[in-house]
Design an enzyme around this catalytic site. Structure first.
Site, PDB file in Angstrom:
ATOM      1  CG  HIS A  47      26.743  36.551  21.883  1.00  0.00           C
ATOM      2  ND1 HIS A  47      26.233  36.958  20.425  1.00  0.00           N
ATOM      3  CD2 HIS A  47      27.290  37.563  22.181  1.00  0.00           C
ATOM      4  CE1 HIS A  47      26.970  37.900  20.169  1.00  0.00           C
ATOM      5  NE2 HIS A  47      27.662  38.538  21.261  1.00  0.00           N
TER       6      HIS A  47
ATOM      7  CG  HIS B  71      41.126  21.526  23.489  1.00  0.00           C
ATOM      8  ND1 HIS B  71      42.535  20.915  23.669  1.00  0.00           N
ATOM      9  CD2 HIS B  71      40.986  22.290  24.566  1.00  0.00           C
ATOM     10  CE1 HIS B  71      42.964  21.291  24.985  1.00  0.00           C
ATOM     11  NE2 HIS B  71      42.056  21.992  25.608  1.00  0.00           N
TER      12      HIS B  71
END
Ligand SMILES: CC(C)(COP(=O)(O)OP(=O)(O)OC[C@H]1O[C@@H](n2cnc3c(N)ncnc32)[C@H](O)[C@@H]1OP(=O)(O)O)[C@@H](O)C(=O)NCCC(=O)NCCS
Length: 211
Positions: free
Chosen positions: A135, A144
């Site tokens: 979150h 990446h």
């Protein structure tokens, strides 16, 4: 028919094409600047290079870039956006992306990855197999997150950074731009731009890694 063009006949491109098929894309064609030396990737045909792709963008409902190098991937994506390509996002059906998370165009989420509420994922990011982005994380463009890496809540990752396979990042840590985090690292404090770090806990490596 849903037609997808993928620029980058790489191992990553192969996984992306497989993911796209799972998402219902029906016709997938590859382009690569090593064409015509490279003619195929798995069972998909490589039919041209970037210039040829730019000349036939209208033939495709979506165009994605599958190049592992973050800078090259991001710049190719910008080039295609400027040329008018339709750039989708791609989320494998077994990935879980919160409806409260946002993915910018060109970002891909592979099998088993989890993106939790209020995470924000930048343009052209790769969230690789089985990684988790918790979150309130904010990931810049061209990031990446490698397979199995874990970002705890509220982590920030700057543009073009690479989080290595199986790495873990403690909550609220800020990772700069163009950082490389080594495989299996545990990042417990902030990392400045352009650093390469590795180990448990992660320490700066003297040389910057390449991909
Ligand atoms: C961190 C990394 C970028 C360094 O690469 P590099 O600059 O080529 O570094 P080298 O392999 O030359 O190693 C340099 C030193 O760091 C150590 N090292 C390298 N990677 C390490 C890691 N992940 N954890 C701990 N130490 C590491 C090496 O053992 C070596 O130590 P030494 O000088 O005492 O022998 C690379 O090893 C890495 O972990 N890449 C991530 C790979 C990955 O996630 N792939 C997934 C693709 S989807």
């Amino acid at each position: 028919m849903n037609r997808l063009a993928i620029l980058g006949a790489s191992g990553h491109g192969k996984v992306l094409a497989d993911t796209a098929e799972c998402c219902g894309w029906q016709a997938i064609e590859f382009f690569d600047d090593a064409w015509p030396q490279i003619e195929s990737v798995s069972e998909w045909q490589v039919i041209g290079d970037t210039a040829l792709l730019k000349g036939k963008l209208q033939s495709y409902d979506g165009v994605l870039v599958a190049i592992g190098n973050n800078q090259v991937r991001y710049h190719k994506l910008l080039e295609l956006v400027e040329a008018g390509a339709m750039i989708p996002t791609m989320v494998h059906p077994t990935a879980i992306v919160s409806r409260y998370a946002t993915l910018e165009i060109g970002s891909v989420v592979f099998a088993g990855a989890v993106v939790n509420a209020d995470a924000r994922i930048g343009m052209g990011a790769i969230l690789n197999t089985g990684c988790s982005v918790d979150h309130d994380c904010v990931l810049g463009a061209g990031v990446h997150v490698s397979p199995g890496a874990r970002l705890a809540g509220g982590v920030r990752v700057g543009d073009l950074s690479w989080i290595g396979i199986g790495a873990s990042v403690r909550e609220l840590v800020r990772i700069g731009s163009q950082v490389t985090v080594g495989a299996g690292a545990a990042v417990v404090s902030d990392i400045l731009d352009l650093m390469t770090v590795a180990g448990v806990p992660a320490r700066i490596l003297p040389t910057k890694g390449k991909k």
